[in-house]
Design a protein around this motif. Structure first.
Motif, PDB file in Angstrom:
ATOM      1  N   HIS A 330     -22.090 -45.773  -1.522  1.00 26.25           N
ATOM      2  CA  HIS A 330     -20.900 -46.428  -2.050  1.00 26.25           C
ATOM      3  C   HIS A 330     -21.094 -47.942  -2.178  1.00 26.25           C
ATOM      4  O   HIS A 330     -20.443 -48.590  -2.990  1.00 26.25           O
ATOM      5  CB  HIS A 330     -19.645 -46.092  -1.244  1.00 26.25           C
ATOM      6  N   ASP A 331     -22.001 -48.519  -1.358  1.00 31.40           N
ATOM      7  CA  ASP A 331     -22.358 -49.922  -1.570  1.00 31.40           C
ATOM      8  C   ASP A 331     -22.948 -50.096  -2.969  1.00 31.40           C
ATOM      9  O   ASP A 331     -22.552 -50.983  -3.730  1.00 31.40           O
ATOM     10  CB  ASP A 331     -23.400 -50.389  -0.543  1.00 31.40           C
ATOM     11  N   LEU A 332     -23.920 -49.245  -3.273  1.00 34.55           N
ATOM     12  CA  LEU A 332     -24.612 -49.352  -4.555  1.00 34.55           C
ATOM     13  C   LEU A 332     -23.657 -49.152  -5.727  1.00 34.55           C
ATOM     14  O   LEU A 332     -23.693 -49.898  -6.707  1.00 34.55           O
ATOM     15  CB  LEU A 332     -25.756 -48.340  -4.623  1.00 34.55           C
ATOM     16  N   SER A 333     -22.798 -48.141  -5.633  1.00 34.85           N
ATOM     17  CA  SER A 333     -21.895 -47.870  -6.756  1.00 34.85           C
ATOM     18  C   SER A 333     -20.945 -49.039  -6.992  1.00 34.85           C
ATOM     19  O   SER A 333     -20.664 -49.401  -8.146  1.00 34.85           O
ATOM     20  CB  SER A 333     -21.108 -46.576  -6.497  1.00 34.85           C
ATOM     21  N   ARG A 334     -20.461 -49.659  -5.917  1.00 39.67           N
ATOM     22  CA  ARG A 334     -19.561 -50.794  -6.089  1.00 39.67           C
ATOM     23  C   ARG A 334     -20.300 -52.027  -6.604  1.00 39.67           C
ATOM     24  O   ARG A 334     -19.775 -52.807  -7.390  1.00 39.67           O
ATOM     25  CB  ARG A 334     -18.845 -51.098  -4.771  1.00 39.67           C
ATOM     26  N   ILE A 335     -21.535 -52.200  -6.153  1.00 44.04           N
ATOM     27  CA  ILE A 335     -22.359 -53.314  -6.638  1.00 44.04           C
ATOM     28  C   ILE A 335     -22.632 -53.148  -8.132  1.00 44.04           C
ATOM     29  O   ILE A 335     -22.504 -54.100  -8.914  1.00 44.04           O
ATOM     30  CB  ILE A 335     -23.679 -53.387  -5.838  1.00 44.04           C
ATOM     31  N   GLN A 336     -22.991 -51.937  -8.534  1.00 44.26           N
ATOM     32  CA  GLN A 336     -23.282 -51.699  -9.946  1.00 44.26           C
ATOM     33  C   GLN A 336     -22.039 -51.859 -10.811  1.00 44.26           C
ATOM     34  O   GLN A 336     -22.124 -52.323 -11.951  1.00 44.26           O
ATOM     35  CB  GLN A 336     -23.867 -50.295 -10.122  1.00 44.26           C
ATOM     36  N   GLU A 337     -20.904 -51.469 -10.263  1.00 45.68           N
ATOM     37  CA  GLU A 337     -19.657 -51.613 -11.008  1.00 45.68           C
ATOM     38  C   GLU A 337     -19.309 -53.089 -11.217  1.00 45.68           C
ATOM     39  O   GLU A 337     -18.852 -53.489 -12.291  1.00 45.68           O
ATOM     40  CB  GLU A 337     -18.529 -50.905 -10.256  1.00 45.68           C
ATOM     41  N   ARG A 338     -19.546 -53.894 -10.200  1.00 39.80           N
ATOM     42  CA  ARG A 338     -19.212 -55.320 -10.258  1.00 39.80           C
ATOM     43  C   ARG A 338     -20.266 -56.112 -11.039  1.00 39.80           C
ATOM     44  O   ARG A 338     -19.933 -57.012 -11.825  1.00 39.80           O
ATOM     45  CB  ARG A 338     -19.090 -55.858  -8.831  1.00 39.80           C
ATOM     46  N   PHE A 339     -21.551 -55.757 -10.827  1.00 36.18           N
ATOM     47  CA  PHE A 339     -22.645 -56.509 -11.445  1.00 36.18           C
ATOM     48  C   PHE A 339     -23.453 -55.560 -12.340  1.00 36.18           C
ATOM     49  O   PHE A 339     -24.349 -54.857 -11.864  1.00 36.18           O
ATOM     50  CB  PHE A 339     -23.534 -57.139 -10.373  1.00 36.18           C
ATOM     51  N   THR A 340     -23.127 -55.543 -13.588  1.00 30.14           N
ATOM     52  CA  THR A 340     -23.699 -54.548 -14.506  1.00 30.14           C
ATOM     53  C   THR A 340     -25.187 -54.747 -14.754  1.00 30.14           C
ATOM     54  O   THR A 340     -25.861 -53.854 -15.264  1.00 30.14           O
ATOM     55  CB  THR A 340     -22.949 -54.583 -15.847  1.00 30.14           C
ATOM     56  N   TRP A 388     -29.221 -59.312   2.114  1.00 25.82           N
ATOM     57  CA  TRP A 388     -28.887 -58.096   2.861  1.00 25.82           C
ATOM     58  C   TRP A 388     -27.382 -57.876   2.732  1.00 25.82           C
ATOM     59  O   TRP A 388     -26.597 -58.526   3.398  1.00 25.82           O
ATOM     60  CB  TRP A 388     -29.290 -58.226   4.331  1.00 25.82           C
ATOM     61  N   PHE A 389     -27.000 -56.946   1.854  1.00 27.41           N
ATOM     62  CA  PHE A 389     -25.584 -56.618   1.678  1.00 27.41           C
ATOM     63  C   PHE A 389     -25.057 -55.862   2.900  1.00 27.41           C
ATOM     64  O   PHE A 389     -23.951 -56.091   3.367  1.00 27.41           O
ATOM     65  CB  PHE A 389     -25.403 -55.769   0.412  1.00 27.41           C
ATOM     66  N   GLY A 390     -25.875 -54.953   3.411  1.00 29.80           N
ATOM     67  CA  GLY A 390     -25.558 -54.213   4.635  1.00 29.80           C
ATOM     68  C   GLY A 390     -26.743 -54.262   5.565  1.00 29.80           C
ATOM     69  O   GLY A 390     -27.887 -54.086   5.140  1.00 29.80           O
ATOM     70  N   LEU A 391     -26.509 -54.506   6.848  1.00 31.66           N
ATOM     71  CA  LEU A 391     -27.591 -54.666   7.816  1.00 31.66           C
ATOM     72  C   LEU A 391     -28.026 -53.324   8.392  1.00 31.66           C
ATOM     73  O   LEU A 391     -27.298 -52.332   8.324  1.00 31.66           O
ATOM     74  CB  LEU A 391     -27.141 -55.596   8.935  1.00 31.66           C
ATOM     75  N   THR A 392     -29.217 -53.306   8.958  1.00 29.10           N
ATOM     76  CA  THR A 392     -29.769 -52.086   9.564  1.00 29.10           C
ATOM     77  C   THR A 392     -30.106 -52.333  11.028  1.00 29.10           C
ATOM     78  O   THR A 392     -30.527 -53.431  11.409  1.00 29.10           O
ATOM     79  CB  THR A 392     -31.045 -51.638   8.828  1.00 29.10           C
ATOM     80  N   TRP A 393     -29.936 -51.300  11.859  1.00 31.56           N
ATOM     81  CA  TRP A 393     -30.333 -51.388  13.263  1.00 31.56           C
ATOM     82  C   TRP A 393     -31.850 -51.285  13.427  1.00 31.56           C
ATOM     83  O   TRP A 393     -32.385 -51.594  14.480  1.00 31.56           O
ATOM     84  CB  TRP A 393     -29.680 -50.266  14.066  1.00 31.56           C
ATOM     85  N   SER A 394     -32.539 -50.807  12.401  1.00 30.93           N
ATOM     86  CA  SER A 394     -33.978 -50.566  12.514  1.00 30.93           C
ATOM     87  C   SER A 394     -34.760 -51.857  12.300  1.00 30.93           C
ATOM     88  O   SER A 394     -34.829 -52.379  11.184  1.00 30.93           O
ATOM     89  CB  SER A 394     -34.425 -49.517  11.487  1.00 30.93           C
ATOM     90  N   LEU A 395     -35.358 -52.357  13.366  1.00 30.94           N
ATOM     91  CA  LEU A 395     -36.178 -53.562  13.258  1.00 30.94           C
ATOM     92  C   LEU A 395     -37.364 -53.314  12.333  1.00 30.94           C
ATOM     93  O   LEU A 395     -37.753 -54.193  11.553  1.00 30.94           O
ATOM     94  CB  LEU A 395     -36.665 -53.988  14.642  1.00 30.94           C
TER      95      LEU A 395
END
Length: 457
Positions: A330-340, A388-395
């Motif tokens: 859903h991050d990607l879909s919203r990003i693509q919707e906002r930034f074509t 980094w739009f969303g962070l990860t716990w994986s170093l």
């Protein structure tokens, strides 16, 4: 392009050729691929000590990186490659083809082992990202372990051999030496170097490393493993890490606090439920990004704060390419919707074209999931800005992803923007990444601390 190896590359090439089983624990950007290809070329055509070579790699790396690197360097352009990828019929055809190097993605290793059986045709095997074989219960490890006695020469490549501690090391070293140094079984390895921690009945699910374990283990494997850090050998351009605070509106903050406190957020289209610490962490991270999957797996949009922050960064970039790491679909879909203008990395030949387009400056915004681009992709020619739009716990994923741009060959300072939502679990993840204390333990501690804090409020 003419290959002029650094001193450490010359050393690593010699170690590959002189050591039948070797692990190259080289950090990102040190050129593991060209080092290995150069050694393989000499083993094939100068020393005649290899005849059929298999390279096992993550899918995207198998599709693109090895073939692209072989065509990049003048001394390697004669090498022929057959990619054992795609449908069963395509894989079978590639397996029968005449080539110098055969490349397969790691998920298809069990198929290859069952397909060839005792007629295993490869005398030399390269495992690109050896750490992806760290689980002794995985099908890929069990399959390769079964055929390990049929392999004369094996090369393991990784920049992060112990992303979650020494427990990750046993199966990787076993594939190299068949248990000579760390023992024949994971059970014996644990008993020697760890003590049992938390358990449920007779099942131990937390092992504590003994004080002397690291020194002893590293000494045991030092004769077959080469370990190097980028900072010791390369003068990389400056890396600038920037935390971008993202403010949520009062409505979003109230909903976030309710979910954190009650583990339940009632919404019109479906409740958001978090019934364990790990699930809660996942939901809170989604929320911080701006949308959450509800109990029906439907997307519930909450806020646009990170999209607004990303827009500011893109505007400030003034047309310079930006590599964007996202966490959820859903991050990607919203990003693509906002930034074509957003492009993603596709699979197969299309993915190779995407990489070429990025490196030639034809893509302004490339959105990538760190799990699919964390290893082996050379993107340093296309840009120097990461978000980094969303962070990860994986170093491990975090470090590998950043190294797509901050690596050998990069000519500009690399700026890494981290979008961190104020007052959310983003702050805990960012702190853990800075402390290099990520993983399941850091996740559990952060969630536990948050739950205790909100209960005290």
């Amino acid at each position: 392009m003419k290959f002029k190896p650094h001193k450490y590359q010359e050393y690593a090439i010699e170690r590959i050729m002189d050591t039948p089983a070797v692990g190259l624990f080289l950090e990102m950007g040190l050129g593991k691929t060209v080092i290995t290809l150069t050694a393989l070329d000499e083993l094939l055509y100068d020393r005649f000590e290899a005849s059929r070579i298999l390279i096992v790699a993550p899918l995207r790396v198998a599709e693109d990186t090895w073939s692209r690197e072989s065509q990049k360097w003048d001394h390697l352009k004669h090498l022929t490659i057959s990619k054992i990828l795609g449908s069963r019929s395509q894989r079978e055809k590639a397996l029968k083809a005449d080539a110098d190097l055969y490349i397969i993605n790691r998920e298809n290793v069990p198929w290859l082992v069952s397909m060839t059986g005792s007629d295993w045709p490869f005398d030399t095997v390269v495992i690109d990202e050896l750490s992806s074989f760290k689980s002794p219960s995985s099908q890929r490890f069990r399959a390769l372990r079964r055929n390990r006695p049929l392999i004369n020469r094996i090369i393991g490549l990784t920049g992060t051999p112990t992303p979650n501690g020494l427990l990750d090391l046993w199966s990787q070293i076993y594939l190299l030496d068949q248990g000579q140094r760390l023992g024949k079984t994971i059970t014996g390895y644990r008993e020697r170097y760890f003590t049992a921690g938390a358990r449920s009945g007779y099942v131990v699910y937390d092992w504590k490393q003994k004080k002397e374990a690291e020194e002893v283990v590293f000494n045991k494997i030092s004769d077959i493993c080469v370990s190097m850090k980028s900072e010791d050998w390369l003068e990389l351009p400056e890396r600038i890490d920037r935390v971008v605070p993202v403010k949520l509106d009062e409505s979003a903050k109230a909903k976030y606090r309710k979910l954190e406190r009650d583990l339940l957020l009632p919404l019109v289209d479906g409740d958001i439920v978090a019934n364990t610490a790990a699930v809660l962490s996942n939901k809170l991270l989604q929320f911080a990004n701006g949308a959450v999957y509800n109990e029906n797996q439907e997307i519930q949009k909450i806020h646009n704060a990170k999209l607004d922050a990303l827009e500011d960064i893109l505007e400030a970039a003034n047309g310079h390419p930006v590599l964007l790491f996202y966490s959820y679909k859903h991050d990607l879909s919203r990003i693509q919707e906002r930034f074509t203008q957003t492009r993603t990395l596709r699979k197969g030949p299309e993915g190779s074209k995407d990489i070429a387009d990025w490196n030639s400056g034809k893509i302004q915004l490339l959105a990538v999931h760190p799990g699919s681009a964390g290893h082996g992709l050379n993107l340093q020619d296309g840009g120097s800005i990461i978000v980094w739009f969303g962070l990860t716990w994986s170093l491990e994923l975090y470090q590998q992803a950043n190294a797509r741009l901050h690596r050998q060959g990069q000519k500009q300072s690399v700026i890494i923007h981290h979008l961190v939502a104020d007052g959310t679990i983003d702050e805990d993840v960012m702190r853990a990444l800075e402390d290099k204390a990520t993983g399941q333990d850091a996740l559990m501690e952060a969630v536990k601390a948050r739950i205790e804090r909100v209960r005290d409020e």
